[in-house]
Write a protein that holds these residues in place. Sequence first.
Motif, PDB file in Angstrom:
ATOM      1  N   TYR A  76      53.172  47.238  39.629  1.00  0.00           N
ATOM      2  CA  TYR A  76      51.876  47.489  38.990  1.00  0.00           C
ATOM      3  C   TYR A  76      51.876  46.979  37.548  1.00  0.00           C
ATOM      4  N   ILE A  77      52.916  47.320  36.801  1.00  0.00           N
ATOM      5  CA  ILE A  77      53.007  46.893  35.400  1.00  0.00           C
ATOM      6  C   ILE A  77      53.031  45.371  35.313  1.00  0.00           C
ATOM      7  N   ASP A  78      53.812  44.728  36.167  1.00  0.00           N
ATOM      8  CA  ASP A  78      53.876  43.265  36.199  1.00  0.00           C
ATOM      9  C   ASP A  78      52.518  42.671  36.568  1.00  0.00           C
ATOM     10  N   CYS A 107      47.791  39.348  34.746  1.00  0.00           N
ATOM     11  CA  CYS A 107      46.360  39.026  34.758  1.00  0.00           C
ATOM     12  C   CYS A 107      45.949  38.597  33.351  1.00  0.00           C
ATOM     13  N   ARG A 108      45.256  37.497  33.242  1.00  0.00           N
ATOM     14  CA  ARG A 108      44.858  36.959  31.931  1.00  0.00           C
ATOM     15  C   ARG A 108      43.461  37.399  31.509  1.00  0.00           C
ATOM     16  N   SER A 109      42.699  37.954  32.444  1.00  0.00           N
ATOM     17  CA  SER A 109      41.352  38.428  32.133  1.00  0.00           C
ATOM     18  C   SER A 109      40.982  39.515  33.132  1.00  0.00           C
ATOM     19  N   VAL A 110      39.880  40.197  32.850  1.00  0.00           N
ATOM     20  CA  VAL A 110      39.435  41.299  33.697  1.00  0.00           C
ATOM     21  C   VAL A 110      37.931  41.171  33.928  1.00  0.00           C
ATOM     22  N   SER A 121      42.347  39.717  50.967  1.00  0.00           N
ATOM     23  CA  SER A 121      43.506  40.607  50.882  1.00  0.00           C
ATOM     24  C   SER A 121      44.327  40.316  49.627  1.00  0.00           C
ATOM     25  N   LEU A 122      43.659  39.760  48.602  1.00  0.00           N
ATOM     26  CA  LEU A 122      44.336  39.511  47.333  1.00  0.00           C
ATOM     27  C   LEU A 122      44.826  40.817  46.719  1.00  0.00           C
ATOM     28  N   GLU A 123      45.939  40.742  46.034  1.00  0.00           N
ATOM     29  CA  GLU A 123      46.409  41.889  45.277  1.00  0.00           C
ATOM     30  C   GLU A 123      45.382  42.156  44.176  1.00  0.00           C
ATOM     31  N   ARG A 124      45.026  43.438  43.999  1.00  0.00           N
ATOM     32  CA  ARG A 124      43.981  43.767  43.040  1.00  0.00           C
ATOM     33  C   ARG A 124      44.117  45.215  42.578  1.00  0.00           C
ATOM     34  N   CYS A 125      43.426  45.501  41.490  1.00  0.00           N
ATOM     35  CA  CYS A 125      43.454  46.850  40.935  1.00  0.00           C
ATOM     36  C   CYS A 125      42.076  47.153  40.363  1.00  0.00           C
ATOM     37  N   ASP A 135      47.229  59.369  34.561  1.00  0.00           N
ATOM     38  CA  ASP A 135      48.395  58.585  34.973  1.00  0.00           C
ATOM     39  C   ASP A 135      48.306  57.188  34.410  1.00  0.00           C
ATOM     40  N   GLN A 136      49.422  56.624  34.066  1.00  0.00           N
ATOM     41  CA  GLN A 136      49.489  55.246  33.611  1.00  0.00           C
ATOM     42  C   GLN A 136      49.842  54.317  34.774  1.00  0.00           C
ATOM     43  N   ILE A 137      50.256  54.912  35.891  1.00  0.00           N
ATOM     44  CA  ILE A 137      50.802  54.134  36.999  1.00  0.00           C
ATOM     45  C   ILE A 137      50.299  54.671  38.335  1.00  0.00           C
ATOM     46  N   PRO A 138      50.339  53.832  39.382  1.00  0.00           N
ATOM     47  CA  PRO A 138      49.967  54.323  40.712  1.00  0.00           C
ATOM     48  C   PRO A 138      50.943  55.421  41.126  1.00  0.00           C
TER      49      PRO A 138
END
Length: 163
Positions: A5-7, A12-15, A78-82, A146-149
């Motif tokens: 998650y941190i990586d 990601c360069r933009s949101v 199915s891209l990795e996303r958050c 939480d800071q993390i999943p």
Amino acid sequence: MISKYIDFISECRSVTVAIPARNPAVDACHLPFIKDESGNFYILTSQIASHYKSLAKSKEVSLMFVSGNMSKFGVEFSLERCKINCQVRLAEPVRRNDILMGFRARYGEIIDTLSKFEDFNLFQLRPKTGVFIRGFGQAYKILEGDQIPSERIIGPGHKNQSK
């Protein structure tokens, strides 16, 4: 999972930011961001931008981080996303220089130019809840504070349609 998650966020360069609005019902924009040591995100945007008024009036936004890497299934959806739901407010003016240093470190000299313009403002986005999705069947909750999943989302699974 935590390091993935941190990586992911740091790569990601933009949101993409979804903002509640009046007309249209939702506004969206794609912006540079940084994340501080407390887990808050900061975005830099211009008052001239079409999304600015909605952002300035809103109390909450949703962030969407999307990887350029497809999951092992090789399909775009199915891209990795958050996705992270956040409280939003203008950043504290006393922190402006520190925050801009973070932007400079990440994006380079263009930040020096943009930060000189009076119409560019920093917003602080405080994460509330969210979900980190690594691919099919790999979704993790991000709970308030939480800071993390922290918890894998497990449901009944997909079922074939009856013929």
